[in-house]
Scaffold this motif. Structure first.
Motif, PDB file in Angstrom:
ATOM      1  N   ARG A 274       1.068  -1.008   0.085  1.00 30.14           N
ATOM      2  CA  ARG A 274       0.113  -0.290  -0.083  1.00 30.14           C
ATOM      3  C   ARG A 274       0.292   1.196  -0.190  1.00 30.14           C
ATOM      4  NH1 ARG A 274      -4.471  -0.742   4.511  1.00 30.14           N
ATOM      5  NH2 ARG A 274      -5.174   1.719   3.441  1.00 30.14           N
ATOM      6  N   VAL A 275       0.507   2.471  -0.666  1.00 31.03           N
ATOM      7  CA  VAL A 275       1.136   2.918  -1.067  1.00 31.03           C
ATOM      8  C   VAL A 275       1.452   4.115  -0.116  1.00 31.03           C
ATOM      9  CG1 VAL A 275       1.778   5.287  -2.375  1.00 31.03           C
ATOM     10  CG2 VAL A 275       1.380   3.498  -3.566  1.00 31.03           C
ATOM     11  N   SER A 276       2.782   4.402   0.520  1.00 31.02           N
ATOM     12  CA  SER A 276       2.673   5.500   1.576  1.00 31.02           C
ATOM     13  C   SER A 276       3.742   6.206   1.529  1.00 31.02           C
ATOM     14  CB  SER A 276       3.100   4.685   3.279  1.00 31.02           C
ATOM     15  OG  SER A 276       4.753   3.508   3.106  1.00 31.02           O
ATOM     16  N   SER A 277       4.572   6.456   0.621  1.00 26.59           N
ATOM     17  CA  SER A 277       5.693   7.384  -0.253  1.00 26.59           C
ATOM     18  C   SER A 277       6.456   7.279   1.423  1.00 26.59           C
ATOM     19  CB  SER A 277       4.169   8.518  -1.276  1.00 26.59           C
ATOM     20  OG  SER A 277       4.877   9.418  -1.566  1.00 26.59           O
ATOM     21  N   THR A 278       6.065   8.663   0.735  1.00 21.59           N
ATOM     22  CA  THR A 278       7.228   9.383   2.197  1.00 21.59           C
ATOM     23  C   THR A 278       6.493   9.155   3.349  1.00 21.59           C
ATOM     24  OG1 THR A 278       7.003  11.768   1.121  1.00 21.59           O
ATOM     25  CG2 THR A 278       8.875  10.921   0.427  1.00 21.59           C
ATOM     26  N   MET A 279       5.781   9.200   3.674  1.00 22.88           N
ATOM     27  CA  MET A 279       4.712   9.534   5.167  1.00 22.88           C
ATOM     28  C   MET A 279       5.384   7.902   5.929  1.00 22.88           C
ATOM     29  SD  MET A 279       2.380  12.310   3.731  1.00 22.88           S
ATOM     30  CE  MET A 279       2.403  12.935   5.549  1.00 22.88           C
ATOM     31  N   ASN A 280       4.430   8.481   6.332  1.00 19.30           N
ATOM     32  CA  ASN A 280       4.767   6.853   7.819  1.00 19.30           C
ATOM     33  C   ASN A 280       3.833   5.846   7.436  1.00 19.30           C
ATOM     34  OD1 ASN A 280       6.326   6.241   9.902  1.00 19.30           O
ATOM     35  ND2 ASN A 280       4.844   6.403  11.751  1.00 19.30           N
ATOM     36  N   SER A 281       2.385   5.740   6.580  1.00 15.52           N
ATOM     37  CA  SER A 281       2.318   4.864   6.518  1.00 15.52           C
ATOM     38  C   SER A 281       0.888   5.768   5.494  1.00 15.52           C
ATOM     39  CB  SER A 281       0.748   4.473   7.848  1.00 15.52           C
ATOM     40  OG  SER A 281      -0.139   5.534   8.380  1.00 15.52           O
ATOM     41  N   THR A 318      -3.341   3.950  -1.858  1.00 15.47           N
ATOM     42  CA  THR A 318      -3.252   4.041  -0.343  1.00 15.47           C
ATOM     43  C   THR A 318      -3.866   2.278  -0.433  1.00 15.47           C
ATOM     44  OG1 THR A 318      -4.876   5.656  -1.318  1.00 15.47           O
ATOM     45  CG2 THR A 318      -2.538   5.674  -0.365  1.00 15.47           C
ATOM     46  N   MET A 319      -5.309   2.572  -0.894  1.00 13.66           N
ATOM     47  CA  MET A 319      -6.558   1.904  -1.122  1.00 13.66           C
ATOM     48  C   MET A 319      -7.298   2.391   0.278  1.00 13.66           C
ATOM     49  SD  MET A 319      -6.431  -0.424  -3.207  1.00 13.66           S
ATOM     50  CE  MET A 319      -4.801  -1.190  -4.039  1.00 13.66           C
ATOM     51  N   SER A 320      -7.429   3.862   0.541  1.00 10.71           N
ATOM     52  CA  SER A 320      -7.742   4.196   1.540  1.00 10.71           C
ATOM     53  C   SER A 320      -9.469   4.426   0.815  1.00 10.71           C
ATOM     54  CB  SER A 320      -7.577   5.429   1.922  1.00 10.71           C
ATOM     55  OG  SER A 320      -7.966   6.061   3.076  1.00 10.71           O
ATOM     56  N   ARG A 321     -10.413   3.586   1.611  1.00  4.83           N
ATOM     57  CA  ARG A 321     -11.509   4.068   0.940  1.00  4.83           C
ATOM     58  C   ARG A 321     -12.169   5.138   1.837  1.00  4.83           C
ATOM     59  NH1 ARG A 321     -14.031  -1.446   2.546  1.00  4.83           N
ATOM     60  NH2 ARG A 321     -12.724  -0.391   4.404  1.00  4.83           N
ATOM     61  N   SER A 322     -12.013   5.985   2.876  1.00  4.06           N
ATOM     62  CA  SER A 322     -12.392   6.546   3.612  1.00  4.06           C
ATOM     63  C   SER A 322     -11.619   8.328   2.601  1.00  4.06           C
ATOM     64  CB  SER A 322     -12.139   6.957   4.974  1.00  4.06           C
ATOM     65  OG  SER A 322     -10.827   7.146   5.379  1.00  4.06           O
ATOM     66  N   VAL A 323     -10.642   7.802   2.446  1.00  2.00           N
ATOM     67  CA  VAL A 323     -10.188   9.269   1.740  1.00  2.00           C
ATOM     68  C   VAL A 323     -10.509   9.919   0.604  1.00  2.00           C
ATOM     69  CG1 VAL A 323      -7.831   9.956   1.182  1.00  2.00           C
ATOM     70  CG2 VAL A 323      -7.803   9.176   3.140  1.00  2.00           C
ATOM     71  N   LEU A 324     -11.157   8.643  -0.579  1.00  6.02           N
ATOM     72  CA  LEU A 324     -11.607   8.617  -1.895  1.00  6.02           C
ATOM     73  C   LEU A 324     -13.279   9.512  -1.220  1.00  6.02           C
ATOM     74  CD1 LEU A 324     -10.831   5.463  -3.843  1.00  6.02           C
ATOM     75  CD2 LEU A 324      -9.909   7.669  -4.019  1.00  6.02           C
ATOM     76  N   GLY A 325     -13.654   8.853  -0.015  1.00  5.31           N
ATOM     77  CA  GLY A 325     -14.900   9.783   0.113  1.00  5.31           C
ATOM     78  C   GLY A 325     -14.970  11.052   0.674  1.00  5.31           C
ATOM     79  N   GLY A 326     -14.154  11.665   1.320  1.00  4.11           N
ATOM     80  CA  GLY A 326     -13.191  12.214   1.886  1.00  4.11           C
ATOM     81  C   GLY A 326     -13.140  13.936   0.722  1.00  4.11           C
ATOM     82  N   GLU A 365      -2.651  -5.056 -12.035  1.00  6.53           N
ATOM     83  CA  GLU A 365      -1.919  -4.833 -10.885  1.00  6.53           C
ATOM     84  C   GLU A 365      -3.146  -4.033 -10.372  1.00  6.53           C
ATOM     85  OE1 GLU A 365      -0.554  -5.166 -13.740  1.00  6.53           O
ATOM     86  OE2 GLU A 365       0.732  -7.240 -13.414  1.00  6.53           O
ATOM     87  N   ILE A 366      -3.416  -2.369 -11.116  1.00  9.24           N
ATOM     88  CA  ILE A 366      -3.861  -1.596  -9.931  1.00  9.24           C
ATOM     89  C   ILE A 366      -4.890  -1.582 -10.226  1.00  9.24           C
ATOM     90  CG2 ILE A 366      -3.559   1.098  -9.983  1.00  9.24           C
ATOM     91  CD1 ILE A 366      -1.094   1.432 -11.116  1.00  9.24           C
ATOM     92  N   THR A 367      -5.634  -1.753 -11.232  1.00  8.36           N
ATOM     93  CA  THR A 367      -7.109  -1.456 -11.237  1.00  8.36           C
ATOM     94  C   THR A 367      -7.163  -3.166 -10.482  1.00  8.36           C
ATOM     95  OG1 THR A 367      -6.788  -2.936 -13.044  1.00  8.36           O
ATOM     96  CG2 THR A 367      -7.066  -0.807 -13.508  1.00  8.36           C
ATOM     97  N   GLU A 368      -7.473  -3.933 -10.478  1.00  7.88           N
ATOM     98  CA  GLU A 368      -7.549  -5.467 -10.265  1.00  7.88           C
ATOM     99  C   GLU A 368      -7.536  -5.506  -8.428  1.00  7.88           C
ATOM    100  OE1 GLU A 368      -5.808  -8.823 -11.507  1.00  7.88           O
ATOM    101  OE2 GLU A 368      -6.226  -8.949 -13.413  1.00  7.88           O
ATOM    102  N   LYS A 369      -6.492  -4.464  -7.627  1.00  6.09           N
ATOM    103  CA  LYS A 369      -6.707  -4.185  -6.715  1.00  6.09           C
ATOM    104  C   LYS A 369      -7.481  -3.496  -6.041  1.00  6.09           C
ATOM    105  CE  LYS A 369      -2.367  -6.457  -5.793  1.00  6.09           C
ATOM    106  NZ  LYS A 369      -1.022  -6.817  -4.690  1.00  6.09           N
ATOM    107  N   ALA A 370      -7.426  -2.209  -6.491  1.00  2.00           N
ATOM    108  CA  ALA A 370      -8.333  -1.116  -6.424  1.00  2.00           C
ATOM    109  C   ALA A 370     -10.064  -1.631  -6.223  1.00  2.00           C
ATOM    110  CB  ALA A 370      -8.387   0.288  -7.459  1.00  2.00           C
ATOM    111  N   THR A 371      -9.956  -2.086  -7.567  1.00  2.00           N
ATOM    112  CA  THR A 371     -11.341  -2.763  -7.461  1.00  2.00           C
ATOM    113  C   THR A 371     -12.500  -3.189  -6.613  1.00  2.00           C
ATOM    114  OG1 THR A 371     -11.314  -2.267 -10.122  1.00  2.00           O
ATOM    115  CG2 THR A 371     -13.487  -3.931  -9.138  1.00  2.00           C
ATOM    116  N   ALA A 372     -11.074  -4.847  -6.288  1.00  2.00           N
ATOM    117  CA  ALA A 372     -11.088  -5.833  -4.532  1.00  2.00           C
ATOM    118  C   ALA A 372     -11.336  -5.245  -3.782  1.00  2.00           C
ATOM    119  CB  ALA A 372     -10.608  -6.720  -4.773  1.00  2.00           C
ATOM    120  N   ARG A 373     -10.821  -4.054  -3.490  1.00  2.00           N
ATOM    121  CA  ARG A 373     -10.950  -2.944  -2.002  1.00  2.00           C
ATOM    122  C   ARG A 373     -11.993  -2.490  -1.791  1.00  2.00           C
ATOM    123  NH1 ARG A 373      -9.784  -2.498   3.148  1.00  2.00           N
ATOM    124  NH2 ARG A 373      -9.072  -0.943   3.519  1.00  2.00           N
ATOM    125  N   PHE A 374     -11.936  -1.558  -2.989  1.00  2.00           N
ATOM    126  CA  PHE A 374     -13.181  -0.732  -2.837  1.00  2.00           C
ATOM    127  C   PHE A 374     -14.272  -1.432  -3.780  1.00  2.00           C
ATOM    128  CE2 PHE A 374      -9.572   2.359  -4.684  1.00  2.00           C
ATOM    129  CZ  PHE A 374      -9.587   3.050  -3.436  1.00  2.00           C
TER     130      PHE A 374
END
Length: 558
Positions: A274-281, A318-326, A365-374
């Protein structure tokens, strides 16, 4: 030879003017004086014409001097990491960040805030580099204190502008501070001084950032210029690194993920982390990425479009559903608040961003996991996180009705690890900000805290509605609304998320106050020019006082 001046008085039936005959020497002297006066006026006109250029050069020099300290600090950090002096970085980095922040705090409020934001963006990555080159994972790294220490400097404003806390514009922040102090005193009894003090800083420094923006409203044009560049370029950097990290995780990120024990972040393999880039998580990065994406929509340059094009796939990673809602709430707010022309520009910007990020979205690899997550949003009975939050609401809803005073700061989150009874059942981790606030602050603190937050949000909404042409302030308010909406899932008003929230709700207020001040000055200048023009239209008396007395008719003597 002395000069001779002969005054002739015309008959009053003619024009009543006073004429003076001058010698040639007097005429030559007055001609020279007139030439000197014309030279002075020409010099003044040239200085007035060149003053904008001089001011522009001076401003450019000031801006270059302001970036010397941050660039030097970054160069020293990079040099120490290149020579594998990670242990030295643990001490140099927080100390240097504190010194640079203090220097910028005195010279430029906007550059100081920009530096603090950059620290929140990049400090966790510096910590990973240091641990990787040390060859040992540090559970508690001093490097992570750098952004908090730099942000806490603005607490000096409470000493220099203490009376502002009693003014109407600062009442919401005052209520939030009082609620936080209440939770701190309760937490010192239950969790201990160390745990309560640690959480006090995490809850309080975002409020201090908001207070900093409030009292430095005269620097709003500089905030507009500097912060917009920070969000654009900062978003570009962390988004580009996030995409690279997802495709090919670097060894220092893999080392951190393996030793941190964060199972929810995936495994250090291509398209598996899961993408955390330069941040802690992934959670804090997703919030920062959402804010940067919304703020880039207020910019009008190609770099903003590129940053937005990279931000979308990074945010999906990031697979973060709450952030996409925000993010959806923030975009809806932008469309509602902006005028018709700005809406068309916003729609065009979103279309360009989607077009730029479409190649990344075509990777399986991006769309399959994102679709499964959301897709779990519509299948809540199979969503483990939803089931966990449901249990939390059931358990602590009954506890909040009985525990009116609250548990206090230090009984939840990272502060509970510093508590003397950290292993007890009283120390918990919350997946809901709406539950954590009343659990920690109790009924008295929650009422104060909620009242302050509601007042901030309502004022930001009204102010941004009255100034729809200020896209920067409207975008900041949209980001604040998106962050507030995520309180259902986690407490986003503390830490880095809190910094973004309080900046967002304070920008419209600072912008409106600055606009009113400029309008008042413009009105005063127009009135002053009108008075000067009126006085210039009045005919000036000609001749000396003696000549005027000769020209006037003699009074009648009884």
């Amino acid at each position: 030879m002395s000069s001779v001046s002969i005054t002739n008085v015309r008959d009053e039936s003619q024009d009543g003017r006073v004429e003076t005959w001058k010698t040639p020497w007097m005429a030559q002297r007055e001609k020279m004086a007139a030439n000197d006066s014309a030279s002075v006026e020409d010099a003044r006109a040239m200085n007035a014409a060149s003053s904008p250029k001089a001011k522009k050069r001076a401003e450019s020099g000031r801006r270059r001097r302001l970036v010397i300290a941050p660039i030097g600090f970054a160069a020293i950090t990079i040099l120490l990491l290149v020579v594998h002096q990670g242990r030295l970085v643990e001490f140099i980095f927080p100390a240097g960040a504190l010194v640079v922040a203090a220097l910028l705090f005195r010279r430029s409020p906007a550059h100081y805030l920009s530096f603090v934001l950059w620290l929140f963006f990049l400090t966790p990555e510096v910590r990973r580099f240091a641990d990787f080159f040390n060859g040992a994972f540090s559970e508690r790294s001093l490097i992570m204190l750098a952004p908090v220490m730099a942000a806490s400097i603005c607490g000096m404003n409470l000493l220099t502008h203490f009376r502002v806390l009693m003014q109407r514009r600062a009442i919401p922040l005052t209520l939030i501070v009082l609620a936080t102090l209440y939770g701190y005193f309760i937490g010192m009894v239950g969790a201990g001084i160390a745990a309560a003090s640690y959480m006090l800083i995490s809850w309080l420094f975002p409020v201090l950032i908001g207070f900093h923006v409030l009292i430095t409203w005269r620097h709003y044009p500089e905030y507009h210029r500097v912060l917009l560049k920070t969000f654009v370029f900062g978003g570009l950097v962390i988004a580009a690194y996030g995409v690279f990290q997802y495709v090919n995780p670097p060894p220092w990120d893999a080392f951190w993920l393996q030793n941190s024990g964060m199972v929810s972040e995936g495994v250090a393999a291509p398209y598996s982390m899961r993408v955390s880039s330069t941040m802690n998580s992934s959670g804090p990065f997703a919030i920062a990425m959402m804010v940067c994406l919304l703020m880039t929509l207020a910019a009008r340059n190609k770099m903003a479009m590129l940053a937005g094009g990279l931000a979308v796939p990074a945010l999906i990673g990031t697979m973060s559903r709450s952030v996409l809602g925000g993010l959806a709430i923030g975009l809806i707010y932008l469309f509602i608040m902006l005028d018709g022309r700005s809406r068309l520009r916003l729609a065009g910007a979103i279309a360009v961003i989607v077009l730029l990020c479409s190649p990344a979205l075509m990777v399986d690899e991006i769309t399959e996991k994102a679709t499964a997550r959301f897709s779990t949003v519509t299948q809540l009975n199979q969503d483990d996180s939803y089931q966990t939050r449901t249990e939390i609401y059931k358990h602590f809803l009954s506890e909040m009705t009985t525990n009116i005073a609250g548990q206090g700061l230090g009984m939840t989150g990272l502060g509970s690890k510093l508590s003397g009874d950290g292993s007890s059942s009283g120390s918990v981790d919350f997946d809901s900000g709406l539950m954590e606030v009343p659990f920690v602050l109790g009924w008295p603190g929650t009422l104060l805290y909620a009242a302050g937050v509601v007042m901030l949000v309502l004022r930001a909404f009204v102010t941004s509605f009255s100034r729809k042409n200020d896209r920067f302030a409207v975008a900041g308010t949209a980001a604040a609304f998106g962050i507030l909406a995520m309180m259902v899932f986690l407490n986003t008003l503390v830490g880095g998320g809190g910094v973004f929230f309080f900046i967002g709700v304070m920008l419209p207020v600072a912008g409106r106050r600055y606009a009113l001040e400029m309008q008042t000055r413009a009105d005063q200048q127009v009135k002053a020019q009108a008075r000067a023009a009126a006085s210039a239209e009045a005919p000036a008396p000609s001749g000396t006082a003696a000549q005027q007395s000769i020209a006037l008719p003699s009074p009648l003597v009884p």
